[in-house]
Scaffold this active site. Structure first.
Site, short mmCIF file in Angstrom:
data_model
loop_
_atom_site.label_atom_id
_atom_site.label_comp_id
_atom_site.label_asym_id
_atom_site.label_seq_id
_atom_site.Cartn_x
_atom_site.Cartn_y
_atom_site.Cartn_z
N CYS A 2 22.24 22.93 -55.92
CA CYS A 2 21.80 23.62 -54.71
C CYS A 2 22.21 22.89 -53.43
O CYS A 2 22.16 21.66 -53.36
CB CYS A 2 20.27 23.74 -54.69
SG CYS A 2 19.62 24.59 -56.11
N TRP A 76 21.82 26.95 -57.37
CA TRP A 76 22.36 26.72 -58.71
C TRP A 76 21.14 26.84 -59.63
O TRP A 76 20.26 25.99 -59.62
CB TRP A 76 22.97 25.33 -58.79
CG TRP A 76 23.73 25.04 -60.03
CD1 TRP A 76 25.06 25.33 -60.27
CD2 TRP A 76 23.26 24.37 -61.21
NE1 TRP A 76 25.41 24.89 -61.52
CE2 TRP A 76 24.33 24.31 -62.12
CE3 TRP A 76 22.02 23.84 -61.58
CZ2 TRP A 76 24.21 23.73 -63.37
CZ3 TRP A 76 21.90 23.26 -62.84
CH2 TRP A 76 22.99 23.21 -63.72
N ASN A 112 15.89 22.16 -52.90
CA ASN A 112 16.83 21.65 -53.91
C ASN A 112 16.03 20.68 -54.77
O ASN A 112 15.33 19.83 -54.24
CB ASN A 112 17.99 20.93 -53.20
CG ASN A 112 18.92 20.23 -54.17
OD1 ASN A 112 18.87 20.46 -55.38
ND2 ASN A 112 19.79 19.38 -53.64
N GLY A 113 16.13 20.84 -56.09
CA GLY A 113 15.40 19.93 -56.98
C GLY A 113 14.63 20.73 -58.02
O GLY A 113 14.90 21.93 -58.22
N GLU A 495 37.93 11.16 -71.19
CA GLU A 495 38.06 11.69 -69.84
C GLU A 495 39.11 12.82 -69.80
O GLU A 495 38.90 13.84 -69.14
CB GLU A 495 38.43 10.56 -68.86
CG GLU A 495 38.67 10.99 -67.43
CD GLU A 495 37.47 11.69 -66.75
OE1 GLU A 495 36.37 11.70 -67.32
OE2 GLU A 495 37.68 12.23 -65.65
N LYS A 499 38.40 16.59 -68.58
CA LYS A 499 39.14 17.22 -67.48
C LYS A 499 39.66 18.58 -67.91
O LYS A 499 39.59 19.55 -67.17
CB LYS A 499 40.34 16.35 -67.05
CG LYS A 499 40.09 15.21 -66.14
CD LYS A 499 39.64 15.54 -64.74
CE LYS A 499 38.18 15.75 -64.61
NZ LYS A 499 37.25 14.69 -64.56
N GLU A 502 36.57 21.22 -68.71
CA GLU A 502 35.69 21.64 -67.62
C GLU A 502 36.34 22.62 -66.66
O GLU A 502 35.66 23.46 -66.09
CB GLU A 502 35.07 20.45 -66.87
CG GLU A 502 36.02 19.57 -66.11
CD GLU A 502 35.33 18.38 -65.43
OE1 GLU A 502 34.10 18.41 -65.24
OE2 GLU A 502 36.03 17.42 -65.09
N HIS A 518 36.83 12.02 -91.04
CA HIS A 518 35.43 12.19 -91.43
C HIS A 518 34.86 13.53 -90.96
O HIS A 518 33.69 13.61 -90.61
CB HIS A 518 34.60 11.01 -90.89
CG HIS A 518 35.09 9.69 -91.40
ND1 HIS A 518 34.95 9.31 -92.71
CD2 HIS A 518 35.77 8.70 -90.78
CE1 HIS A 518 35.52 8.11 -92.87
NE2 HIS A 518 36.02 7.73 -91.71
N LYS A 617 28.80 19.68 -58.68
CA LYS A 617 29.43 18.41 -58.34
C LYS A 617 28.42 17.28 -58.40
O LYS A 617 28.72 16.18 -58.85
CB LYS A 617 30.01 18.53 -56.92
CG LYS A 617 30.66 17.27 -56.41
CD LYS A 617 31.98 17.06 -57.07
CE LYS A 617 32.70 15.81 -56.62
NZ LYS A 617 33.69 15.41 -57.64
#
Ligand code: G6P
Length: 622
Positions: A2, A76, A112-113, A495, A499, A502, A518, A617
């Site tokens: 948010c 959000w 926000n929260g 990573e 990338k 996402e 395995h 973000k």
């Protein structure tokens, strides 16, 4: 996550709020809304789901709602689906939950929260005759303020203070009261919020880019503090209602740094800013040709006293920790544990009293990382934060801070902040090694010189962009991509895989190459893309063998290795080379082609590169 923007001054508020919200779009959102007051008139509330342009169109770019005081929000969803009803602003009355127009309510606000005890508070308020039109925890908070305001006939600050004492969870709140035109009230706990000061105007924002076009002078509100904002003035209060004095801080980021600067997307711009981010971060701790960690609170004596390191972070910052673990352990022989912040905080960690907790965070606001930092401090362990955003909560609360100098990062998928965090960790690893006596002076000098070549070597990788773009276009319709690697290469795989998934929405997994047999190898089928990362000499043959095992089951192989390892072409169908460097620093270079690949896959699939669906973000809730 948010975003909040607020304005009070002499200009029309709505266009400023819309512009500010557009600068916060990168945080991720699913709906937006604004509430504007025109003098004594009631607040006008307008909301829209989806992109911010829907709200702009609905309000004729803000021109349709006059007034010089207002609050805005991008939501959000946490509690309740993304919908117009659940979008903010919320009101204390019963009207216009989903609609637009003037509201009779006493209190109008954005949040926000997460209010953790919202269910209990809902029950309490229902018993007091309140009814609820949305599924949000925010509506509960706004109505609780209204309840105290009316019950005790107190001013806004006292009503907000009572609410703060009663709610559990995190919040940044911006509120307007019907009886107090020309005023905005704010409150904060564990969610980011800054107050920007101009001439006869005052701004509220979740993050700096929202107000950079208007002012660089900001106040940081601390946890459990409130503020009363009027044009050009801000008065802050603690929970007792006593006035708190604050210093104005000057933001050094310039507006240009938060613009695309000719690139089609922020992500590509930020990929290209990596040489500078890495160079600036390394140079920030180099004095007289040597690493000096004095300013980050680590003298050589301090370092010698450290017997255990815990690196705690989320997302890509956690992957940096994975990389750093290998470099720090190998060079300094200090044992390192890397932990996901969301797990660390709940597992009652047993910490070595001579340990050092390093939290890594771009935003400095990630809720779990912040909580892990607090947990460590409560346990009496020394803490160091590697943070990008100056003045963020983590930066303010950690014992010491190592600022990465990456500038504002807007694209949700991190690139330059990741690289700057890695660079910061490499300087720690070298200095820890030297101070502990496990890294000889000549080797240290050699490695430091090598570290300084990384920016130029990163730039060199950009020259392979077109080939990577071609390869990404070829695999744009892929369903699954697997990464395999060992040691540092495994950390790079993690990573690289993140990338790709996402921003391209292609399922991707990173596997420690030795683990493939395995279970995972059963997922390899004809044509499945498997990317082997091979930057570590001692592990090269072993990973190549694992790649061959995949090829025998039909996989299409891509190799990512250093110039010179040309024998990989005997196995891989496509190879990307990176410049040679010290193997401890390989992630800095190897991540670049994988970032580019993720970018080009996303573009080839026609996706929103900078704002991938469902992601935020800065994750300011648990
Ligand atoms: C979000 C971002 C990631 C980031 C993670 C941790 O999930 O999308 O890119 O790595 O949060 O964020 P931080 O700000 O703490 O580094």
């Amino acid at each position: 996550m948010c975003g909040i923007v607020g304005y009070i001054g002499y200009q029309q508020a709505a266009p400023i709020l819309l512009e500010g919200l557009s600068k916060l779009e990168y945080r991720g959102y699913d709906s937006a809304g604004i509430a504007i007051r025109d003098g004594e008139h009631l607040a006008e509330v307008v909301k829209a789901t989806g992109k911010l342009r829907n709200l702009s169109e609905k309000t004729d770019e803000g021109r349709a709602i006059p007034g010089t005081c207002g609050i805005g929000h991008t939501r959000w969803a946490t509690h309740g689906e993304p919908s117009k009803t659940n979008a903010h602003p919320h009101v204390s009355g019963n009207c216009t939950g989903s609609g637009s127009g003037a509201v009779e309510s006493e209190v109008v606000g954005v949040h926000n929260g997460i209010i953790e005890n919202y269910q209990e508070l809902t029950d309490k308020l229902v018993r007091q005759g309140y009814s609820f039109y949305s599924e949000t925890d925010t509506e509960v908070a706004i109505k609780l303020v209204d309840y105290y305001y009316k019950k005790y006939k107190i001013g806004p600050i006292d009503a907000i203070a009572k609410t703060m004492v009663r709610v559990r969870g995190s919040y940044a709140l911006a509120l307007m009261f019907k009886d107090h035109p020309g005023e905005i009230y704010v409150a904060r706990k564990d969610s980011p919020m800054i107050i920007g000061m101009g001439e006869q105007e005052t701004f509220v924002a979740s993050d700096v880019p929202a107000i950079l076009n208007y002012t660089r002078k900001v106040y940081y509100i601390d946890n459990l503090e409130m503020g009363k904002l009027t044009p050009g003035e801000a008065v802050f209060y603690d929970l007792n209602g006593d006035v708190v004095q604050k210093e104005l801080t000057e933001i050094e980021w310039d507006t240009e740094a938060a613009e695309k600067g000719g690139f089609e997307h922020f992500m590509m711009k930020e990929i290209h800013e990596q040489p500078k981010a890495v160079s600036d971060t390394i140079h920030s701790v180099i004095h007289d040709g040597k690493i000096d960690l004095g300013e980050v609170g680590l003298s050589d004596d301090d370092i010698r006293g450290i017997s255990q390191i815990y690196i705690v972070a989320c997302g890509s910052a956690y992957h940096v920790g994975m990389d750093a673990q290998y470099a720090i352990e190998d060079l300094s022989r200090i044992p390192v544990r890397v932990e996901l912040a969301s797990e660390f905080r709940y597992r009652k960690p047993i910490l070595d009293p001579n340990g050092l907790v390093i939290v890594i965070s771009q935003s400095g606001e990630t809720a779990d990382t912040l909580a892990a930092l607090r947990e460590s401090k409560e346990l009496g362990i020394k803490t160091l934060a590697i943070v990008n955003v100056v003045g963020s909560s983590i930066a303010r609360e950690a014992d010491n801070v190592f600022y990465t100098i990456a500038g504002p990062e807007i694209s949700v998928a991190t690139t330059k902040a990741y690289s700057a965090q890695l660079a910061a960790c490499y300087t720690l690893a070298l200095q820890f090694g030297l101070a502990k006596g496990t890294l000889a002076q000549d080797k240290y000098d050699e490695m430091l010189a090598e570290l300084l070549t990384l920016p130029e070597k990163i730039s060199h990788v950009f020259s392979d962009k077109e080939r990577i773009q071609w390869f990404a276009a070829k695999f744009a319709n892929e369903n699954d991509i697997f990464f395999v690697g060992r040691g540092i290469d495994y950390a790079i795989c993690m990573e690289g895989s993140l990338k790709i998934k996402e921003i391209s929405y292609i399922h991707s997994e990173a596997y420690a190459a030795g683990e493939l047999k395995h279970g995972t190898i059963s997922l390899i089928d004809n044509g499945t893309l498997v990317i082997g990362v091979l930057t570590q000499k001692d592990l090269y043959e072993k990973t190549v063998s694992n790649m061959v095992e995949c090829k025998s089951r039909g996989a299409y192989l891509m190799g990512l290795t250093t110039y010179g390892n040309y024998s990989v072409e005997d196995t891989a169908d496509f190879t990307v080379y990176i410049p040679k460097t010290d193997e401890h620093f390989a992630a800095s270079l190897a991540v670049i082609p994988l970032q580019l690949m993720g970018y080009y896959l996303s573009v080839a699939r026609g996706l929103d590169v900078d704002k991938p669906r469902n992601l935020a973000k800065s994750v300011t809730v648990e």
